[in-house]
Design a protein around this motif. Structure first.
Motif, PDB file in Angstrom:
ATOM      1  N   GLN A   7       1.230  -1.515  -0.069  1.00 32.25           N
ATOM      2  CA  GLN A   7       0.260  -0.123  -0.116  1.00 32.25           C
ATOM      3  C   GLN A   7       0.848   0.947  -0.411  1.00 32.25           C
ATOM      4  O   GLN A   7       0.468   2.431  -0.691  1.00 32.25           O
ATOM      5  CB  GLN A   7      -0.838  -0.112   1.102  1.00 32.25           C
ATOM      6  N   LYS A   8       2.161   1.322   0.588  1.00 37.01           N
ATOM      7  CA  LYS A   8       2.853   2.397   0.883  1.00 37.01           C
ATOM      8  C   LYS A   8       3.354   2.427  -1.014  1.00 37.01           C
ATOM      9  O   LYS A   8       3.087   4.012  -1.083  1.00 37.01           O
ATOM     10  CB  LYS A   8       4.091   2.560   1.590  1.00 37.01           C
ATOM     11  N   ALA A   9       3.770   1.929  -1.594  1.00 37.57           N
ATOM     12  CA  ALA A   9       4.178   1.513  -2.791  1.00 37.57           C
ATOM     13  C   ALA A   9       2.705   2.672  -3.572  1.00 37.57           C
ATOM     14  O   ALA A   9       3.207   3.392  -4.191  1.00 37.57           O
ATOM     15  CB  ALA A   9       4.938   0.920  -3.080  1.00 37.57           C
ATOM     16  N   LEU A  10       1.712   1.768  -3.301  1.00 39.64           N
ATOM     17  CA  LEU A  10       0.643   2.308  -4.339  1.00 39.64           C
ATOM     18  C   LEU A  10       0.357   3.519  -4.339  1.00 39.64           C
ATOM     19  O   LEU A  10       0.522   4.457  -4.793  1.00 39.64           O
ATOM     20  CB  LEU A  10      -0.089   1.185  -3.781  1.00 39.64           C
ATOM     21  N   ASN A  11       0.799   3.846  -2.856  1.00 42.03           N
ATOM     22  CA  ASN A  11       0.072   4.928  -2.008  1.00 42.03           C
ATOM     23  C   ASN A  11       1.272   6.712  -3.205  1.00 42.03           C
ATOM     24  O   ASN A  11       0.431   7.298  -3.582  1.00 42.03           O
ATOM     25  CB  ASN A  11       0.438   5.902  -1.201  1.00 42.03           C
TER      26      ASN A  11
END
Length: 147
Positions: free
Chosen positions: A84-88
């Protein structure tokens, strides 16, 4: 080319964010080039003319960023499932670009008015033709990238 290594994806995203941060300094000047008045002229014509090539370079870099975003959207979403951190981070890059493009639309309209004004005027800078090259670079970044 498809991403197959999360580290490569994350490295590219970090580079994109760093580049965006650098461009922000130039973009803030671009956004405030024209006054809100009825005059088609930039607030400081001499300074504007000095920076036309720099602005053209900024637009060329943004065009490459748009191409990267366009070509990598699906790959990033597939490779980053569960991260999720990368997607954000990717979402922030896309949001930055979208926001920048909206503001550049106003700059584009004002530049079109300036070109029209100077085409009809005898009182224009000697190097005003460089404005056409900048306008082409601007149109490239504002047009939809082709995959």
């Amino acid at each position: 080319q498809q991403y197959n290594d999360e580290a490569v994806v994350l490295g590219d995203m970090a580079d994109m964010q760093s580049t965006s941060n650098i461009l922000d300094d130039f973009l803030s000047d671009i956004y405030t080039t024209y006054d809100d008045s009825m005059s088609p002229l930039p607030k400081d014509v001499d300074e504007f003319m000095e920076f036309i090539e720099t602005y053209s370079s900024v637009f060329a870099i943004m065009r490459l960023q748009r191409l990267w975003i366009s070509r990598c959207t699906i790959a990033v979403e597939e490779e980053m499932v569960g991260n999720q951190k990368a997607l954000n981070r990717f979402d922030r890059i896309v949001e930055w670009m979208d926001s920048s493009l909206v503001k550049l639309q106003c700059f584009d309209s004002s530049t079109a008015r300036l070109i029209d004004f100077w085409e009809k005027s005898e009182d224009r800078p000697m190097n005003w033709h460089r404005l056409f090259l900048m306008k082409l670079a601007l149109q490239d970044v504002l047009s939809q990238p082709k995959n």
